[in-house]
Scaffold this active site. Structure first.
Site, PDB file in Angstrom:
ATOM      1  CB  SER A 582      -0.952  -0.040   1.189  1.00 49.19           C
ATOM      2  OG  SER A 582      -1.931   0.956   1.075  1.00 49.19           O
ATOM      3  CG  ASP A 618      -7.833  -1.783  -3.905  1.00 47.75           C
ATOM      4  OD1 ASP A 618      -8.443  -1.014  -3.135  1.00 47.75           O
ATOM      5  OD2 ASP A 618      -6.695  -2.215  -3.666  1.00 47.75           O
ATOM      6  CG  HIS A 664      -6.316  -1.612  -0.082  1.00 46.66           C
ATOM      7  ND1 HIS A 664      -5.510  -1.360  -1.170  1.00 46.66           N
ATOM      8  CD2 HIS A 664      -5.730  -0.986   0.957  1.00 46.66           C
ATOM      9  CE1 HIS A 664      -4.493  -0.607  -0.804  1.00 46.66           C
ATOM     10  NE2 HIS A 664      -4.599  -0.367   0.480  1.00 46.66           N
TER      11      HIS A 664
END
Length: 701
Positions: A582, A618, A664
């Site tokens: 991320s 996502d 995610h």
């Protein structure tokens, strides 16, 4: 590099983020990241409707309201014509499909080279998973003599003194028609007549709340879609927050006996704030918590009078964060109020709860991270992190004393067992590290000591050595590093090194146990975790010192960490890989651009190979941006190689693995197993090519 991240419950508040509800399960809770800008806030109007007449009035942020509707207007906004909007959308969609099709074709061409190694790694990971999950179990929720727990999608009820072997199944999620979901959260009413559970699938960040009426034959009382947090304010009164587009801004109350009703009780009008619910340990108050990344506001619902309007604790003040607990008519407030701007424990009477009445109970030492906090009838426990070490601090409200216990040196993560009873004499928790499976410990308030619990036998990790280093960054700041390697490994400078980094949002690097990390140690790898600024490992100031205009400090920290690792004899650049998830990808990408010589690229003087995992659905990292990024990255690598072709430059592999399923946040073991196996196969293949470059094709896939 991975386009995903995982998050956690009460810790989010302690890290200066949107506070998620406590005990949000082993799957972790989603985070809401609100980006700040210089754009003036929109004007929000409340439409107060009376029959056919609507009147407008403005309301302050976080108003307590009856059920109303809202509209947002922004003056001076230029709106494109419908035709131009449609044309732009069609063009964008066609580009997206073209890029996606191209990347899928590329993956289909390149993936066979990893197939055999992926299969071997997957089999090894499954073996380790089966070996080390013997000791794991889901959280237990105790109500008097009754113990509730979840196993394999079923909810069980057992008697505390009867053992779980005689537990009976209350219901299963398959019976409810949610066979592809997992249970994320459980809340039971005080009289044990109702149970509320949230169910979530891997492909969505929104959960469904199901309220079950318990009894000899449990039945579904109500189903509420798109719910984030929920708590029982009374035996038949449930408060819950509605989630939409990764935001929670509305709180509802619903009842199940007498006059059944559902009504809106709170609305947050500032889009930067995220709302969730928490019930104090003594069940005296339900708290409505509205948090941005820097500011908090808490409202109290008196559980003895759940239909009365919530009462404000302290109006939001920019930069002030706080969380509320209760004991004997006193509010115990975990807050950043006062200097230094780190967390401290304060208290105030319920009747005069404004910050002007807050009195200091306990302040943390400098560069200490408050990881978690738990309230009991006569004590509270703080789990702290200082210079990479974990500590347990016990604060006695009776003797007004503080005891600090240093936890085992190998421990990097802890997990408090869910729902400890308020009046219990023992606090249970688990300790782990990336290469040490969870071990259960207990702290006895009566005996005033720490006890390692006897558990079902699992193999003991004895061949792994833990080292902690401090790297000196560009501005002389010392940056902690945690290193793991096999004690039996010789010539560590020749061993492959996998460096981990995050450094964002005040969140610590995830250092919980992972089977793949243990496998790498067994195969001779070195694992390093760089706790750079921007993360939360050394408190709120550590985060502030590495975010926004200070973001480059995180890059300097990462560079210093890798250089120190090489200087200390841990691997060398041509055997060094970097893993980031991320927002950690920002630092990873910056390092590749600013100082590629620290990674494998030093031998080839080119950009390092990159493996990126993304998800079609996502909600946090849209796929379109990733597709465009990969195209530009691949073109840059090819352009650089063509300009330096006479030097025999090697062309890196830029690989994008797009998953149709997943999201995610953390996925199931089965899904993550395939993903991790592909990542490790990629790393092994890349390092094989360093050792045997004659086997590598110079064509760019």
């Amino acid at each position: 590099m991975k386009a995903r991240m995982c998050c956690a419950g009460l810790r989010n508040l302690l890290q200066g983020l949107s506070f998620s509800a406590k005990y949000y399960s082993k799957h972790n809770s989603p985070q809401t990241v609100c980006l700040f800008s210089k754009i003036a806030p929109k004007k929000c109007h409340i439409l107060g409707c009376s029959k056919s007449t609507c009147t407008h009035r403005t309301a302050p942020p976080g108003s307590i309201l009856p059920c109303r509707f809202f509209s947002c207007k922004q003056e001076g906004t230029k709106v494109l014509s419908k035709r131009k909007q449609n044309t732009s959308m069609v063009t964008s969609e066609l580009l997206h499909k073209s890029l996606l099709k191209s990347e899928q074709k590329n993956w289909n061409n390149i993936s066979p080279r990893y197939k055999a190694m992926t299969k071997r790694i997957r089999e090894k990971l499954e073996e380790l998973h089966n070996m080390y999950t013997l000791n794991s179990r889901s959280p237990r929720i105790r109500f008097g003599e009754n113990v509730y727990f979840e196993e394999n999608g079923c909810i069980f009820l057992a008697k505390a003194d009867d053992g779980e072997g005689n537990a009976k199944i209350l219901f299963s999620i398959e019976d409810l028609g949610f066979s592809d979901a997992f249970i994320q959260r459980i809340r039971i009413s005080a009289d044990q007549r109702y149970m509320a559970i949230s169910l979530k699938s891997e492909n969505s960040e929104e959960a469904t709340c199901i309220i079950m009426k318990l009894g000899n034959l449990p039945v579904v009382e109500k189903v509420i879609p798109s719910v984030f947090s929920f708590e029982w304010a009374a035996n038949d009164v449930l408060y819950y927050t509605a989630q939409k587009n990764l935001k929670c801004q509305n709180v509802f109350m619903t009842t199940f006996t007498y006059q059944k009703l559902t009504k809106l009780v709170y609305t947050e009008q500032d889009a930067r704030f995220f709302v969730d619910l928490y019930c104090t340990k003594d069940r005296r108050f339900l708290t409505i918590n509205s948090n941005s990344k820097t500011t908090s506001e808490v409202w109290l619902v008196d559980c003895r009078h759940p239909f009365e309007s919530p009462a404000l604790v302290q109006a939001r003040t920019t930069g002030l964060m706080y969380h509320v607990e209760h004991r004997k008519d006193q509010l115990y407030i975990l807050t950043t109020y006062g200097e230094p701007a780190e967390y401290k424990l304060m208290k105030a009477p319920v009747a005069s709860r404004g910050k002007e009445n807050w009195q200091l109970v306990y302040a943390l030492e400098r560069k200490t991270k408050l990881v978690d906090f738990e309230m009991f009838s006569d004590d509270c426990i703080m789990f702290l992190k200082n210079a990479g070490h974990l500590y347990l601090n016990v604060i006695s409200f009776v003797s007004h004393s503080v005891q600090s216990i240093k936890l085992p040196t190998w421990a990097c993560e802890f997990e408090l067992e869910s729902h400890p009873e308020h009046t219990t004499s023992t606090c249970y928790f688990q300790l782990s590290s990336p290469v040490h499976p969870p071990k259960r410990f207990a702290y006895s308030f009566k005996e005033n000591n720490l006890i390692e619990q006897a558990v079902q036998e699992v193999p003991i990790i004895t061949n792994c050595h833990t080292t902690r280093l401090l790297a000196k960054s560009k501005d002389e700041t010392l940056v902690p590093i945690t290193v793991f390697h096999n004690k039996n490994s010789k010539e560590l400078h020749r061993r492959p090194l996998l460096v981990h980094v995050y450094g964002a949002y005040g969140i610590d690097l995830n250092m919980s146990f992972k089977e793949e990390k243990l496998m790498l140690i067994e195969e001779g790898w070195i694992l390093a975790y760089c706790h750079v600024r921007g993360g939360g490992e050394q408190g709120l100031s550590w985060h502030r010192d590495g975010c926004q205009h200070n973001k480059l400090k995180g890059l300097h920290d990462l560079r210093a960490c890798i250089r120190l690792l090489h200087q200390e004899g841990f691997s060398q650049p041509k055997h060094t890989a970097l893993a980031a998830a991320s927002a950690g990808g920002v630092l990873a990408g910056a390092l590749c651009n600013a100082d590629p010589a620290l990674l494998r690229a030093v031998v080839l003087q080119c950009y390092p190979s990159v493996f990126i995992t993304a998800y079609e659905n996502d909600e946090r990292v849209p796929l379109t941006g990733i597709l465009q990024y990969v195209q530009k990255l691949r073109k840059a690598a090819l352009d650089h190689a063509s300009r330096t072709s006479k030097k025999g430059n090697w062309i890196p592999n830029i690989i994008l693995d797009v998953q149709a399923n997943g999201s995610h946040c953390d996925s199931s073991w089965e899904h993550s197993l395939n993903e991790v196996a592909r990542h490790l196969a990629f790393l092994n293949r890349e390092f094989e090519e360093v050792c045997h470059p004659q086997h590598h094709s110079k064509s760019c896939k």
